[in-house]
Design an enzyme around this catalytic site. Structure first.
Site, PDB file in Angstrom:
ATOM      1  N   LYS A   1      -8.579   0.035  12.463  1.00 44.99           N
ATOM      2  CA  LYS A   1      -9.645  -0.939  12.526  1.00 44.99           C
ATOM      3  C   LYS A   1      -9.381  -2.140  11.613  1.00 44.99           C
ATOM      4  O   LYS A   1     -10.029  -3.158  11.722  1.00 44.99           O
ATOM      5  CB  LYS A   1     -10.967  -0.278  12.055  1.00 44.99           C
ATOM      6  CG  LYS A   1     -11.445   0.880  12.874  1.00 44.99           C
ATOM      7  CD  LYS A   1     -12.716   1.462  12.199  1.00 44.99           C
ATOM      8  CE  LYS A   1     -13.122   2.732  12.868  1.00 44.99           C
ATOM      9  NZ  LYS A   1     -14.275   3.350  12.121  1.00 44.99           N
ATOM     10  N   GLY A   2      -8.424  -1.995  10.722  1.00 42.19           N
ATOM     11  CA  GLY A   2      -8.219  -3.000   9.678  1.00 42.19           C
ATOM     12  C   GLY A   2      -7.885  -4.383  10.198  1.00 42.19           C
ATOM     13  O   GLY A   2      -8.097  -5.377   9.514  1.00 42.19           O
TER      14      GLY A   2
ATOM     15  N   ASP B   1       2.565  -0.890   4.673  1.00 43.81           N
ATOM     16  CA  ASP B   1       2.734  -0.190   3.402  1.00 43.81           C
ATOM     17  C   ASP B   1       4.076   0.552   3.471  1.00 43.81           C
ATOM     18  O   ASP B   1       5.128  -0.038   3.227  1.00 43.81           O
ATOM     19  CB  ASP B   1       1.522   0.737   3.239  1.00 43.81           C
ATOM     20  CG  ASP B   1       1.459   1.437   1.903  1.00 43.81           C
ATOM     21  OD1 ASP B   1       2.044   0.941   0.945  1.00 43.81           O
ATOM     22  OD2 ASP B   1       0.813   2.493   1.802  1.00 43.81           O
TER      23      ASP B   1
ATOM     24  N   LYS C   1       3.465  -4.577   1.456  1.00 43.23           N
ATOM     25  CA  LYS C   1       3.813  -4.058   0.123  1.00 43.23           C
ATOM     26  C   LYS C   1       5.260  -3.606   0.193  1.00 43.23           C
ATOM     27  O   LYS C   1       5.535  -2.414   0.430  1.00 43.23           O
ATOM     28  CB  LYS C   1       2.947  -2.845  -0.218  1.00 43.23           C
ATOM     29  CG  LYS C   1       1.494  -3.126  -0.473  1.00 43.23           C
ATOM     30  CD  LYS C   1       0.832  -1.833  -0.952  1.00 43.23           C
ATOM     31  CE  LYS C   1      -0.630  -1.804  -0.683  1.00 43.23           C
ATOM     32  NZ  LYS C   1      -1.217  -0.467  -0.885  1.00 43.23           N
TER      33      LYS C   1
ATOM     34  N   PHE D   1      -3.962  -0.913  -4.352  1.00 40.72           N
ATOM     35  CA  PHE D   1      -4.776  -0.596  -3.189  1.00 40.72           C
ATOM     36  C   PHE D   1      -5.827  -1.689  -3.032  1.00 40.72           C
ATOM     37  O   PHE D   1      -6.594  -1.960  -3.958  1.00 40.72           O
ATOM     38  CB  PHE D   1      -5.443   0.776  -3.339  1.00 40.72           C
ATOM     39  CG  PHE D   1      -6.042   1.263  -2.049  1.00 40.72           C
ATOM     40  CD1 PHE D   1      -5.257   1.933  -1.128  1.00 40.72           C
ATOM     41  CD2 PHE D   1      -7.380   1.026  -1.744  1.00 40.72           C
ATOM     42  CE1 PHE D   1      -5.799   2.363   0.082  1.00 40.72           C
ATOM     43  CE2 PHE D   1      -7.924   1.462  -0.540  1.00 40.72           C
ATOM     44  CZ  PHE D   1      -7.130   2.129   0.369  1.00 40.72           C
TER      45      PHE D   1
ATOM     46  N   ASP E   1     -10.301  -1.087   4.320  1.00 40.73           N
ATOM     47  CA  ASP E   1     -11.372  -0.204   3.862  1.00 40.73           C
ATOM     48  C   ASP E   1     -10.916   0.785   2.803  1.00 40.73           C
ATOM     49  O   ASP E   1      -9.719   0.975   2.566  1.00 40.73           O
ATOM     50  CB  ASP E   1     -11.908   0.609   5.046  1.00 40.73           C
ATOM     51  CG  ASP E   1     -10.961   1.746   5.432  1.00 40.73           C
ATOM     52  OD1 ASP E   1      -9.760   1.474   5.604  1.00 40.73           O
ATOM     53  OD2 ASP E   1     -11.415   2.899   5.539  1.00 40.73           O
TER      54      ASP E   1
HETATM   55  P1  5GP Z   1       1.845   2.598   6.431  1.00 38.23           P
HETATM   56  O1  5GP Z   1       1.992   3.460   7.650  1.00 38.23           O
HETATM   57  O2  5GP Z   1       2.585   1.301   6.516  1.00 38.23           O
HETATM   58  O3  5GP Z   1       2.160   3.370   5.172  1.00 38.23           O
HETATM   59  O4  5GP Z   1       0.324   2.317   6.269  1.00 38.23           O
HETATM   60  C1  5GP Z   1      -0.342   1.408   7.023  1.00 38.23           C
HETATM   61  C2  5GP Z   1      -1.837   1.647   6.936  1.00 38.23           C
HETATM   62  O5  5GP Z   1      -2.232   2.256   5.689  1.00 38.23           O
HETATM   63  C3  5GP Z   1      -2.540   0.326   6.999  1.00 38.23           C
HETATM   64  O6  5GP Z   1      -2.767  -0.059   8.322  1.00 38.23           O
HETATM   65  C4  5GP Z   1      -3.820   0.638   6.253  1.00 38.23           C
HETATM   66  O7  5GP Z   1      -4.737   1.228   7.137  1.00 38.23           O
HETATM   67  C5  5GP Z   1      -3.410   1.660   5.222  1.00 38.23           C
HETATM   68  N1  5GP Z   1      -3.165   1.011   3.920  1.00 38.23           N
HETATM   69  C6  5GP Z   1      -1.977   0.859   3.299  1.00 38.23           C
HETATM   70  N2  5GP Z   1      -2.127   0.211   2.127  1.00 38.23           N
HETATM   71  C7  5GP Z   1      -3.450  -0.061   2.030  1.00 38.23           C
HETATM   72  C8  5GP Z   1      -4.243  -0.743   1.038  1.00 38.23           C
HETATM   73  O8  5GP Z   1      -3.792  -1.244   0.007  1.00 38.23           O
HETATM   74  N3  5GP Z   1      -5.574  -0.823   1.303  1.00 38.23           N
HETATM   75  C9  5GP Z   1      -6.151  -0.294   2.417  1.00 38.23           C
HETATM   76  N4  5GP Z   1      -7.472  -0.458   2.549  1.00 38.23           N
HETATM   77  N5  5GP Z   1      -5.441   0.330   3.362  1.00 38.23           N
HETATM   78  C10 5GP Z   1      -4.100   0.450   3.165  1.00 38.23           C
END
Ligand code: 5GP
Length: 187
Positions: free
Chosen positions: A39-40, A99, A127, A148, A155
């Protein structure tokens, strides 16, 4: 509790305008489709696509690493699929933050199996210090440190998405936020 403001609404607007301008100069004439990862992505995708002068299609996909679902791909579970047929189309995959890279990597593989002409990633935040899987981000808003963040769609346990600015969230030792901004107000 909420920590420092990482990006305020004006900085976000400047970034979104730049990305829209960059995307617009490269947009193919034929049927591009913007697919948001729920949803982000919601606030970012709606602001971004409204700045594009040509008509583009919009669709959404939602994945999760847990929960009930019928379809899986890689390490993510497909919660909500797109409704569009993306064969031979140019996909702009819109994400709030990259991330570790695993979510996008899995979503890309899932969409690639449907034979689009191209897939380009558009992400507001990244990141890089956390990356485990390499993801090519064609259009990136900005890199941030390993903190974070919440707000502008991002969220923590479904809270804070509606904040207009992006803040660092300071987690308590138990992993819970210390308090919600605007608690008692509309969410
Ligand atoms: P990844 O699969 O790249 O590790 O994570 C992606 C998802 O993790 C993002 O779409 C998000 O939903 C969540 N996420 C990663 N870092 C953050 C952060 O700093 N804040 C929030 N709210 N969600 C994060």
């Amino acid at each position: 509790m909420l920590g420092t403001t990482v990006l305020d609404r004006h900085e976000i607007q400047t970034i979104v305008r730049r990305l829209a301008s960059d995307i617009n100069s490269d947009l193919p004439g034929r049927s591009p489709i913007f697919i948001g990862v729920l949803k982000g992505c919601v606030y970012f995708l709606t602001d971004l696509t409204r700045l594009l002068p040509q008509s583009v299609d919009v669709d959404f996909i939602q994945v999760s690493s847990y929960g009930a679902s019928t379809t899986t791909s890689g390490s993510v579970v497909l919660v909500k699929d797109i409704t569009a047929d993306v064969r031979d189309r140019d996909i702009y995959l819109v994400e709030d933050i990259v991330d570790t890279g695993t979510t996008l990597n899995d979503v890309i593989r899932l969409l690639e199996a449907r034979h689009p002409r191209s897939i380009q990633v558009v992400s507001l935040l990244s990141k890089p210090s956390r990356r485990q899987v390499e993801v090519d981000i064609a259009y990136l808003g900005t890199e941030i440190d390993d903190v974070f963040v919440v707000g502008y769609g991002l969220d923590h346990a479904e809270a804070y998405r509606n904040l207009p600015d992006i803040h660092e969230l300071v987690l308590e030792p138990d992993g819970e936020p210390g308090g919600r901004v605007g608690a008692g107000g509309p969410r």
